[in-house]
Design a protein around this motif. Structure first.
Motif, PDB file in Angstrom:
ATOM      1  N   ASP A 118      26.146  34.524  35.415  1.00 23.18           N
ATOM      2  CA  ASP A 118      27.323  35.311  35.046  1.00 23.18           C
ATOM      3  C   ASP A 118      28.290  35.563  36.194  1.00 23.18           C
ATOM      4  O   ASP A 118      29.359  36.121  35.982  1.00 23.18           O
ATOM      5  CB  ASP A 118      26.879  36.652  34.439  1.00 23.18           C
ATOM      6  N   ASN A 119      27.932  35.190  37.392  1.00 23.07           N
ATOM      7  CA  ASN A 119      28.877  35.261  38.496  1.00 23.07           C
ATOM      8  C   ASN A 119      30.049  34.306  38.186  1.00 23.07           C
ATOM      9  O   ASN A 119      29.827  33.147  37.848  1.00 23.07           O
ATOM     10  CB  ASN A 119      28.168  34.839  39.793  1.00 23.07           C
ATOM     11  N   PRO A 120      31.301  34.767  38.271  1.00 22.26           N
ATOM     12  CA  PRO A 120      32.432  33.898  37.914  1.00 22.26           C
ATOM     13  C   PRO A 120      32.454  32.581  38.678  1.00 22.26           C
ATOM     14  O   PRO A 120      32.842  31.536  38.118  1.00 22.26           O
ATOM     15  CB  PRO A 120      33.653  34.768  38.263  1.00 22.26           C
ATOM     16  N   GLN A 121      32.038  32.603  39.932  1.00 23.71           N
ATOM     17  CA  GLN A 121      32.015  31.365  40.716  1.00 23.71           C
ATOM     18  C   GLN A 121      30.893  30.433  40.240  1.00 23.71           C
ATOM     19  O   GLN A 121      31.040  29.209  40.261  1.00 23.71           O
ATOM     20  CB  GLN A 121      31.868  31.693  42.194  1.00 23.71           C
ATOM     21  N   ILE A 122      29.790  31.017  39.800  1.00 29.28           N
ATOM     22  CA  ILE A 122      28.713  30.228  39.215  1.00 29.28           C
ATOM     23  C   ILE A 122      29.212  29.533  37.950  1.00 29.28           C
ATOM     24  O   ILE A 122      29.002  28.328  37.745  1.00 29.28           O
ATOM     25  CB  ILE A 122      27.494  31.118  38.897  1.00 29.28           C
ATOM     26  N   ILE A 123      29.897  30.284  37.094  1.00 27.02           N
ATOM     27  CA  ILE A 123      30.423  29.713  35.849  1.00 27.02           C
ATOM     28  C   ILE A 123      31.400  28.577  36.147  1.00 27.02           C
ATOM     29  O   ILE A 123      31.349  27.506  35.527  1.00 27.02           O
ATOM     30  CB  ILE A 123      31.115  30.804  35.012  1.00 27.02           C
ATOM     31  N   ALA A 124      32.288  28.797  37.123  1.00 24.38           N
ATOM     32  CA  ALA A 124      33.260  27.766  37.501  1.00 24.38           C
ATOM     33  C   ALA A 124      32.553  26.516  38.004  1.00 24.38           C
ATOM     34  O   ALA A 124      32.922  25.381  37.658  1.00 24.38           O
ATOM     35  CB  ALA A 124      34.217  28.307  38.557  1.00 24.38           C
ATOM     36  N   GLY A 125      31.541  26.701  38.833  1.00 24.82           N
ATOM     37  CA  GLY A 125      30.789  25.554  39.349  1.00 24.82           C
ATOM     38  C   GLY A 125      30.106  24.768  38.249  1.00 24.82           C
ATOM     39  O   GLY A 125      30.123  23.530  38.248  1.00 24.82           O
ATOM     40  N   GLN A 126      29.509  25.473  37.274  1.00 22.62           N
ATOM     41  CA  GLN A 126      28.835  24.775  36.178  1.00 22.62           C
ATOM     42  C   GLN A 126      29.842  23.984  35.339  1.00 22.62           C
ATOM     43  O   GLN A 126      29.516  22.932  34.793  1.00 22.62           O
ATOM     44  CB  GLN A 126      28.086  25.764  35.266  1.00 22.62           C
TER      45      GLN A 126
END
Length: 449
Positions: free
Chosen positions: A179-187
């Protein structure tokens, strides 16, 4: 193995501090972040030197399923899952001070592996909190990357609380695995690769746990081609996104033991929900036996060892839940391949049983000489292989001259199992089969319960 237990008595105002330390600063339920397409393209540029651009090849199962299936093999990342994409991007975006202090993550395995590996590559100290149900193989791999591993919590919910508390106490950066926004962007970068690799895609099927992968893929795809359908798929044992859809918000969902352990997240992330809720086309919940069959199909037909989470997309197709895409071009994201060898063996056996190729039956035969031998010869006469035979006398109440024989057999396919069943029913009065889950798929020559 190290245990960590947070004690509220460590602070003067324990109740207030305990609530504060449960909050993930990057995932505020009152101010959810909607991840943008620009963030995903930025992530793609930053991580490309440290991430494998995995193959997306046509599946041998296309003819079998009646769909033009392509497999995005992200289990071929260095640590065996797509989680590396978000982990690397989130760690690259840390300040120098945050890098020096280190990061904390909570994970059943794949996110932990990704953070540990890229932390090792980037020189960032890593601590991971893993629940006691985490696969042994994943725990050991995290240690191999010089990470500090804390085994604590009965499930992901508890492990996450402990990790957040630990990060606050030690002034470390907590990296939410979904749920970290940067995690979502990376995925979401996986979607950009898919569109470069496969032309004229009709649908993309995304394994869904915490919702980060689904959210990132949905944003990227719907921005570039709104006509492509985005299908989320989760196990019936951990259907937290489906629960959120029914409640119109993320809601805690009890989870059970599942072959798709990588999807066992009790509540969809707030940012992931806000990002994806209006742009996905369908959410599918699959049964466990279909996941087992899908794992078996990948091993037999694709020569791919895929964990339960990664097999969910194929499971939905095999179960007939995506028949509207017959004749269409569909991409399945094989999100991970980190499955314990012991669990793999169980999955394959369960898949064979669900597929009707591993059959267990109980037959009451004569206890006189030759009774059991006659049963074995009868079974062998139609080409069925006997794997195990156990006979029991004490619990047979009909007469003292009978014995109950439990036989585990291996057949060619479900029709072969039906042939065996009909043969035994024609020769013996007392026969019981323990696994006919897929009986409705094949018409039998006899009407037996």
């Amino acid at each position: 193995m190290e245990n960590y237990t947070y004690s509220p008595d460590e602070s003067e105002d324990s109740d207030t501090n305990e609530v504060m330390e449960m909050v993930d600063p990057s995932c505020d339920p009152n101010k959810p972040v909607k991840v943008s397409f620009e963030e995903i393209t930025s992530a793609a540029y930053r991580i490309k030197s440290g991430i494998v651009n995995t193959a997306c090849s046509k599946s041998h199962m296309s003819d079998l399923t009646g769909m033009d299936i392509y497999l995005k093999k992200d289990f071929l990342q260095h640590t065996g899952s797509f989680k590396e994409r978000g982990a690397r991007y989130a760690m690259l975006m840390l300040t120098e001070e945050q890098r020096q202090k280190g990061v904390v993550a909570a994970s059943l395995g794949n996110h932990a592996l990704a953070v540990c590996y890229h932390g090792y590559q980037l020189g960032i100290p890593v601590t991971v909190v893993m629940p006691i149900i985490a696969p042994i193989m994943k725990i050991q791999k995290c240690r191999d990357y010089n990470a500090k591993v804390i085994m604590e919590g009965k499930d992901m919910g508890e492990a996450k609380k402990i990790a957040i508390q630990y990060s606050k106490k030690n002034d470390l950066t907590y990296i939410n695995g979904y749920d970290n926004p940067q995690i979502i962007a990376g995925q979401g970068t996986i979607a950009l690769e898919i569109l470069e690799q496969v032309q004229d895609v009709d649908a993309i099927v995304v394994p869904t746990g915490g919702g980060g992968l689904l959210a990132g893929v949905a944003v990227a795809i719907k921005t570039l081609n709104p006509n492509i359908k985005i299908i989320g798929v989760e196990s019936e044992r951990c259907a937290s996104y489906n629960a959120a859809m029914e409640s119109s918000k993320p809601i805690f969902t009890s989870i059970g033991g599942t072959l798709a352990d990588g999807l066992a997240v009790p509540m969809i992330g707030y940012n992931a929900w806000e990002t994806s809720k209006n742009i996905i086309d369908k959410m599918v919940v699959v049964k466990e036996e279909w996941i087992a069959v899908a794992i078996l199909r990948f091993v037999e037909l694709e020569k791919c060892v895929v964990e339960g989470a990664g097999a969910c997309g194929l499971a939905a197709i095999l179960a007939g839940q995506l028949d509207e895409f017959k004749g269409k071009r569909v991409v399945l994201i094989l999100s991970g391949g980190n499955i314990d060898t012991t669990i793999l063996g169980r999955c394959l056996e369960r898949g064979l049983a669900a597929d009707g190729r591993l059959v267990k039956c109980k037959v009451t035969v004569s206890d006189r000489p030759g009774g059991i031998s006659e049963l074995c010869k009868l079974i062998g006469s139609i080409g069925v292989s006997i794997k195990d035979v156990i006979h029991e006398r004490a619990w047979v109440t009909s007469d003292v001259f009978s014995v109950e024989v439990k036989v585990v057999c291996e057949t060619r396919d479900y029709n072969h199992s039906v042939e065996l069943r009909d043969l035994l029913y024609s020769r013996y009065k007392k026969v019981r089969f323990d696994n006919n889950q897929f009986q409705s798929q094949v018409s039998s020559t006899s009407d037996y319960d």
